[in-house]
Design an enzyme around this catalytic site. Sequence first.
Site, short mmCIF file in Angstrom:
data_model
loop_
_atom_site.label_atom_id
_atom_site.label_comp_id
_atom_site.label_asym_id
_atom_site.label_seq_id
_atom_site.Cartn_x
_atom_site.Cartn_y
_atom_site.Cartn_z
NE ARG A 1 2.22 4.92 9.55
CZ ARG A 1 0.87 4.56 9.79
NH1 ARG A 1 0.75 3.41 8.87
NH2 ARG A 1 0.50 4.67 10.66
CG ASP A 2 -2.30 5.40 8.21
OD1 ASP A 2 -2.21 4.65 7.26
OD2 ASP A 2 -2.86 5.50 8.94
CG HIS B 1 -4.90 6.27 13.64
ND1 HIS B 1 -3.63 6.56 13.40
CD2 HIS B 1 -5.28 5.29 12.53
CE1 HIS B 1 -3.28 5.98 12.38
NE2 HIS B 1 -4.12 5.20 11.78
CG HIS C 1 -7.97 5.00 8.75
ND1 HIS C 1 -7.22 5.08 7.53
CD2 HIS C 1 -7.16 4.60 9.86
CE1 HIS C 1 -6.07 4.97 7.64
NE2 HIS C 1 -5.73 4.71 9.04
CB CYS D 1 -8.72 2.05 -0.88
SG CYS D 1 -8.56 0.81 -1.61
CG ASN E 1 -4.84 8.23 7.77
OD1 ASN E 1 -4.39 7.87 7.05
ND2 ASN E 1 -4.75 8.05 9.12
P1 HMG Z 1 7.50 -11.74 7.47
O1 HMG Z 1 7.82 -12.15 6.16
O2 HMG Z 1 6.76 -12.70 8.11
O3 HMG Z 1 8.98 -11.76 8.14
O4 HMG Z 1 7.15 -10.26 7.38
P2 HMG Z 1 10.35 -12.63 8.13
O5 HMG Z 1 10.66 -12.32 9.47
O6 HMG Z 1 10.03 -13.96 7.83
O7 HMG Z 1 11.06 -11.88 7.03
C1 HMG Z 1 10.76 -11.63 5.52
C2 HMG Z 1 11.61 -10.84 4.91
O8 HMG Z 1 11.43 -9.46 5.09
C3 HMG Z 1 13.18 -11.07 5.10
O9 HMG Z 1 13.74 -10.89 4.02
C4 HMG Z 1 13.51 -10.24 6.17
O10 HMG Z 1 14.66 -9.86 6.14
C5 HMG Z 1 12.58 -8.94 5.88
P3 HMG Z 1 14.19 -11.78 2.70
O11 HMG Z 1 14.93 -12.78 3.21
O12 HMG Z 1 12.90 -12.33 2.21
O13 HMG Z 1 14.83 -10.92 1.47
N1 HMG Z 1 12.41 -8.22 6.87
C6 HMG Z 1 12.43 -6.88 6.89
N2 HMG Z 1 12.94 -5.83 6.03
C7 HMG Z 1 12.99 -4.80 6.39
N3 HMG Z 1 12.77 -4.14 7.56
C8 HMG Z 1 12.03 -5.11 8.50
C9 HMG Z 1 12.05 -6.23 8.29
N4 HMG Z 1 11.72 -7.51 8.80
C10 HMG Z 1 11.97 -8.46 8.12
N5 HMG Z 1 11.47 -4.59 9.78
C11 HMG Z 1 6.82 -8.11 8.43
C12 HMG Z 1 6.97 -9.55 8.64
C13 HMG Z 1 6.68 -7.61 9.97
C14 HMG Z 1 8.36 -7.53 8.31
C15 HMG Z 1 6.03 -7.80 7.33
O14 HMG Z 1 4.81 -8.37 7.70
C16 HMG Z 1 5.90 -6.40 7.31
O15 HMG Z 1 6.68 -5.56 6.83
N6 HMG Z 1 4.70 -6.11 7.34
C17 HMG Z 1 4.26 -4.39 7.24
C18 HMG Z 1 3.17 -4.12 7.64
C19 HMG Z 1 2.78 -2.59 7.54
O16 HMG Z 1 3.85 -1.67 7.36
N7 HMG Z 1 1.58 -2.15 7.47
C20 HMG Z 1 1.25 -1.02 7.50
C21 HMG Z 1 1.45 -0.05 8.59
S1 HMG Z 1 0.23 -0.59 9.95
C22 HMG Z 1 -1.13 0.59 9.73
O17 HMG Z 1 -1.19 1.47 8.72
C23 HMG Z 1 -2.10 0.74 10.66
C24 HMG Z 1 -2.07 2.04 11.50
O18 HMG Z 1 -2.08 3.00 10.73
C25 HMG Z 1 -3.18 2.09 12.48
C26 HMG Z 1 -4.42 1.83 12.01
O19 HMG Z 1 -5.04 2.45 11.15
O20 HMG Z 1 -5.22 0.87 12.46
C27 HMG Z 1 -0.67 1.83 12.19
MG MG Z 2 -3.67 4.14 10.17
#
Ligand code: HMG
Ligand code: MG
Length: 290
Positions: free
Chosen positions: A12-13, A205, A207, A238, A247
């Site tokens: 995933r990450d 967690h 990095h 990156c 990670n």
């Molecule tokens: P948004 O644009 O604000 O949301 O995104 P929305 O509700 O306005 O929806 C926009 C569009 O996304 C719509 O589709 C929704 O249906 C769709 P459209 O009408 O444009 O065709 N949508 C979705 N589709 C699939 N699955 C869903 C979903 N929700 C809405 N669940 C949202 C908000 C949260 C969806 C967006 O910001 C997003 O997907 N962000 C992803 C962030 C992400 O995955 N980041 C990486 C992981 S976090 C990380 O790596 C950190 C971690 O490792 C810890 C660390 O290292 O710190 C965990």
């Molecule tokens: Mg992470």
Amino acid sequence: MSFVTLHEVGPRDGLQNEPGVIAVADRVALIDALAAAGLRQIEVGSFVSPKWVPQMARTDEVMAALKPGPCYAVLVPNMRGWDGFAAAARQGDYKVAVFVAATEGFSRANLNCSVADSLERAAPVIAAAKTAGVAVRGYVSCVTDCPYEGRVAPGQVADVAARLMALGVGEVSLGETIGKGDPERVAKMLDAVADVVPVTALAGHFHDTGGQALAHIQVALEKGLRNFDAAAGGLGGCPYAPGAPGNVATEAVVAMLHGMGFETGVDIAKLARAAEMANALRGGRDVGQG
Ligand code: HMG
Ligand code: MG
């Protein structure tokens, strides 16, 4: 002898940061290799917007191909994501992970909403998971440093971690997202969080961008943490900085822990094979089913 639980985040990450989209079969092959190495918690994908993170699209297909055994975790930011997870889940052991940030800047960039709104979106996901008997992990990103706001006050992290616990998550994973922290600040952050969340419910967690992740794990071990996230092959660099560490590498964490006398249940030789596969996937190369 003391046991340390490893939560493998490479599929995933790691893969979410690859410039190319990896084939479902290759994602599954990597997960199977990690399971064969003895990893019992593996984060396999995300139910997030495919427009935001195309690399994690088709996580439902990945889930459908997995063998039972390990606990498989997926990221779920909102109820739309929960519905995707619930439709894809078969019988087996799953965990969903909600994710929020300690800072407003990162929250906006990653989730397109404020920290308060992200917690509000996570609340029904946590409730639905509880009703379904699915475990929940809560991530807090930017626990020492934020790319938009700089250094982060430990109290800010403790506050968000406590809110996640109050919503009902079973564990909080503390994300040192950009690898800019130092062990001293990590220690202060852990002290602040441990005042409001039991250390048994905390995971680290880290990095490894700054090469400090193993040092951070050592500090966390001293503070009593026994849960750490890591990615085989150190996946997760990156995409715009080829070769940059991502990670912390699972194989480095396991070697260090075994050297310190901890048990992990992980077979080093089999993990090395999985790490090789992970490295072969860097840049979107096909590793087949091997
Ligand atoms: P948004 O644009 O604000 O949301 O995104 P929305 O509700 O306005 O929806 C926009 C569009 O996304 C719509 O589709 C929704 O249906 C769709 P459209 O009408 O444009 O065709 N949508 C979705 N589709 C699939 N699955 C869903 C979903 N929700 C809405 N669940 C949202 C908000 C949260 C969806 C967006 O910001 C997003 O997907 N962000 C992803 C962030 C992400 O995955 N980041 C990486 C992981 S976090 C990380 O790596 C950190 C971690 O490792 C810890 C660390 O290292 O710190 C965990
Ligand atoms: Mg992470």
